[in-house]
Design an enzyme around this catalytic site. Structure first.
Site: not given
Length: 411
Positions: A205, A208, A231
């Protein structure tokens, strides 16, 4: 060295590319420190979406006319931008999704037919709910067993615990590349090595990590990698799923319709190859074009310089917060990213965020879609300030000052 690298960035010029940063909130200049939830958009992204809408909007792939060809070219150019950004070997490895959440759900759904009762899926305790709930679906519906990997005291992934969690029943490993709460950056290459030795696939994942560290999916060796546009200074409603050719070939389609087919008859259907096999229906055309613009914009700024700048901001904030009595910082792993999560004794995070907003400072408060991690930390929720390329030391000082005022009001 870090200071020298940060000076290579013209932060004033960068800030001028973000129209929203010129506004005021409650009579104060906006200090936007909620970047881990969603980053602001530069003119390059705003203009790419607006210009495509004004001059060359049409549906992609199936049209023969000029507008459709131009839209298809721009859409596929965005796929190429994503391929370059992740260093994927071919554009066929890049699937456009609505975001990381859909990408993870796509993989879980695609693999559901391979899961037998007792097969194990390994997660860390610091996963975002988007990388937990799809695997709970496989637990509920197919009998999978979830194995949870813990953390060390500083918030690092406990690699000894991870190694002990891998075994003959391990089917899949789903792990954050960078925690949205702790900022911890995991050793994904080592995770992949241990998982592959056990015959398990790995999904990383990168929601971020993709904006804070260079990502090379071939060097990491992951089977799957997800990232999300909003993001990455891009639009909402768009993301990327990378899959190896082998992983994509063995995965069954996630949804049906549109470009994902080759032939449809009354009696049978044959499927297209990747990436179209996983992009059913009309795709998020404008959003993908905006994401392509965002990725190209990011690539114009050296990752090392951006990282150093963000960490200077983070370190300055930590230094200022350590002088506030009753404040606890969560997550101080070596090599972590610029995410600062904290608790203030006697003050609810929501109250902290509300008071900071009075002074124009935007932070996040809550469980951050990471309730297992909150339980591990022994708190119901936390406050979080997260830093981006356009933030400044003056903004960090405004945050520290506002937080000190909040403490006087609440404690």
């Amino acid at each position: 060295m870090a200071g020298a690298m940060s000076r290579a960035l013209d932060i004033d010029a960068i800030r001028a590319e973000f129209p929203i940063l010129s506004r005021e909130v409650n009579g104060y200049p906006l200090v936007y420190l909620d970047n881990a939830a969603s980053a602001q958009k530069p003119n390059a992204v705003i203009d790419a979406v607006a210009n495509q809408s004004r001059t060359a909007y049409a549906n992609v792939h199936r049209g023969i006319h000029t507008l459709s060809n131009e839209a298809t070219e721009a859409y596929e150019a965005a796929r190429e931008a994503a391929r370059e950004y992740l260093n994927a070997p071919a554009h066929e490895n890049i699937i456009f999704t609505k975001g990381s959440t859909e990408g993870i759900n796509l993989v879980a759904s695609a693999l559901a037919g391979e899961i037998q009762p007792g097969d194990e899926i390994v997660l860390s305790i610091m996963e975002h709910h988007s990388n937990i709930i799809p695997w709970h679906f496989l637990r509920e519906r197919h009998g999978a067993v979830l194995r949870w990997v813990g953390l060390t005291e500083d918030g690092s992934l406990d690699m000894a615990d991870f190694a002990a969690s891998i075994g003959p029943k391990t089917k899949f490993v789903a792990m954050t590349h960078m925690s949205n709460v702790l900022g911890t950056v995991t050793d994904m290459a080592d995770i992949v090595r241990l998982a592959h030795d056990a015959g398990a696939q790995v999904l990383a994942d990168g929601s971020q990590a993709a904006v804070h560290v260079p990502v090379d999916v071939q060097a990491l060796g992951v089977d799957w990698y997800v990232m999300t546009g909003h993001k990455l200074y891009g639009p909402t409603g768009i993301g990327v799923l990378y899959g190896t050719a082998e992983a994509l070939d063995r995965a069954r389609p996630y949804q049906g319709g549109g470009e994902m087919i080759e032939i449809v008859t009354r009696d049978r259907v044959t499927y297209n190859t990747a990436p179209h096999k996983f992009e059913a229906g009309t795709p998020p055309i404008l959003e993908a074009i905006g994401l392509g613009a965002a990725l190209n914009w990011i690539r114009n700024h050296p990752f090392e310089a951006v990282h150093d700048h963000e960490m200077i901001l983070y370190d300055h904030a930590v230094e200022g917060l350590r002088g506030i009595n009753g404040l606890r910082i969560h997550g101080e792993a070596p090599g972590k990213g610029a995410v600062l999560t904290f608790s203030l004794e006697g003050a609810h995070p929501h109250d902290i965020a509300q008071i900071l907003d009075r002074y124009g400072v935007a932070i996040r408060a809550g469980h951050h879609c990471a309730q297992p991690l909150m339980e591990h930390l022994g708190v119901p929720s936390t406050a979080r300030a997260s830093f981006a390329i356009y933030n400044t030391l003056a903004e960090v000082d405004a945050f520290i000052e506002a937080l000190a005022k909040a403490r006087k009001m609440l404690v």
